[in-house]
Design a protein around this motif. Structure first.
Motif, short mmCIF file in Angstrom:
data_model
loop_
_atom_site.label_atom_id
_atom_site.label_comp_id
_atom_site.label_asym_id
_atom_site.label_seq_id
_atom_site.Cartn_x
_atom_site.Cartn_y
_atom_site.Cartn_z
N ALA A 134 90.17 -2.20 22.38
CA ALA A 134 89.82 -3.57 22.80
C ALA A 134 88.87 -3.53 23.99
N LEU A 135 89.10 -2.63 24.94
CA LEU A 135 88.21 -2.51 26.10
C LEU A 135 86.81 -2.09 25.68
N ALA A 136 86.73 -1.18 24.70
CA ALA A 136 85.42 -0.75 24.20
C ALA A 136 84.69 -1.91 23.53
N TYR A 137 85.44 -2.81 22.92
CA TYR A 137 84.87 -3.98 22.24
C TYR A 137 84.40 -5.05 23.23
N LEU A 138 85.02 -5.13 24.39
CA LEU A 138 84.78 -6.24 25.32
C LEU A 138 83.34 -6.40 25.77
N SER A 139 82.67 -5.32 26.13
CA SER A 139 81.31 -5.49 26.67
C SER A 139 80.39 -6.15 25.64
N GLY A 140 80.50 -5.76 24.39
CA GLY A 140 79.69 -6.40 23.35
C GLY A 140 80.07 -7.86 23.15
N ALA A 141 81.38 -8.16 23.20
CA ALA A 141 81.85 -9.54 23.05
C ALA A 141 81.35 -10.40 24.20
N TRP A 142 81.35 -9.84 25.41
CA TRP A 142 80.87 -10.60 26.58
C TRP A 142 79.38 -10.88 26.46
N ILE A 143 78.63 -9.87 26.04
CA ILE A 143 77.18 -10.06 25.87
C ILE A 143 76.93 -11.13 24.82
N ASP A 144 77.66 -11.07 23.71
CA ASP A 144 77.51 -12.09 22.66
C ASP A 144 77.84 -13.48 23.20
N ARG A 145 78.88 -13.60 24.00
CA ARG A 145 79.28 -14.90 24.56
C ARG A 145 78.17 -15.48 25.44
N HIS A 147 74.97 -14.64 25.34
CA HIS A 147 73.80 -14.93 24.50
C HIS A 147 74.00 -16.19 23.66
N ASP A 148 75.24 -16.50 23.27
CA ASP A 148 75.49 -17.75 22.56
C ASP A 148 75.16 -18.95 23.42
N ARG A 149 75.43 -18.86 24.70
CA ARG A 149 75.17 -19.96 25.63
C ARG A 149 73.71 -20.01 26.05
N HIS A 150 73.09 -18.85 26.18
CA HIS A 150 71.70 -18.78 26.64
C HIS A 150 71.01 -17.62 25.92
N PRO A 151 70.46 -17.88 24.72
CA PRO A 151 69.84 -16.79 23.95
C PRO A 151 68.70 -16.13 24.72
N PRO A 152 68.61 -14.81 24.62
CA PRO A 152 67.54 -14.11 25.33
C PRO A 152 66.18 -14.41 24.70
N THR A 153 65.17 -14.48 25.55
CA THR A 153 63.80 -14.67 25.07
C THR A 153 63.06 -13.34 25.04
#
Length: 190
Positions: A134-145, A147-153
């Motif tokens: 779960a900890l290994a998964y978290l960084s990707g989930a946080w980045i996705d969260r 990016h969902d709010r503010h997609p990168p340009t």
């Protein structure tokens, strides 16, 4: 009474604070970690600790789980963010009003987790196979969260080097003047 914005004398701005304002010191009500509060607000806005609380598995048994996993996770992360390298300061921080607010739940009115509770959390609860995954998964989930709010340009790739010193004439090593040793010189791309 001075002008609220201060006085200007010969081009110099001078502040004149209202001397009737008094600050009372109440010992435990004062904290040196108030700078962590904006980070907690960001955490709430984006829901990063919420994701951790959702994916971590609670292996504790019985009724001793006063603090939920999300709160203990926040106490662990925010303690490191505040410059506390390990859980040795948790007893003192468990009474700190800012840390209690950061942890949330029962800690707000009572206290956050103690050193022994945090030690068990970090070495037993987080160390299970499920929680390591779960900890290994978290960084990707946080980045996705985020990016969902503010997609990168744009995406910026950051390449950094490191050093892995070697001894003797190992294949693939070379002298590196910057590090001042014979080493492997791996590059990392972030």
């Amino acid at each position: 009474m001075a002008h609220p914005m201060g006085e200007r004398e010969a081009g110099v701005l001078r502040l004149d604070f209202d001397r009737r304002l008094k600050v009372e010191f109440h010992g435990s009500k004062v904290t040196s970690d108030a700078g962590l509060l904006p980070y907690r607000e960001l955490d709430d806005a984006v829901g990063l600790s919420e994701i951790a609380g959702d994916v971590l598995t609670d292996s504790r048994r019985g009724k001793n789980g006063r603090h939920d996993l999300g709160g203990q996770f926040r106490q662990s992360v925010f303690g490191r963010l505040g410059g506390y390298d390990d859980v040795n300061d948790a007893d003192r921080l468990s009474l700190d009003p800012v840390m209690r607010w950061i942890v949330g739940g029962h800690a707000v009115m009572k206290q956050a987790a103690s050193s022994s509770q945090m030690g068990r959390f970090e070495t037993e609860v987080l160390a299970t196979e499920e929680n390591l995954a779960a900890l290994a998964y978290l960084s990707g989930a946080w980045i996705d969260r985020v990016h969902d709010r503010h997609p990168p340009t744009e995406i910026i790739l950051d390449m950094d080097s490191s050093v892995s010193p070697t001894h003797g004439d190992q294949e693939g090593t070379a002298y590196n003047g910057h590090f001042g040793c014979t080493c492997y010189h791996p590059l990392f791309l972030f």
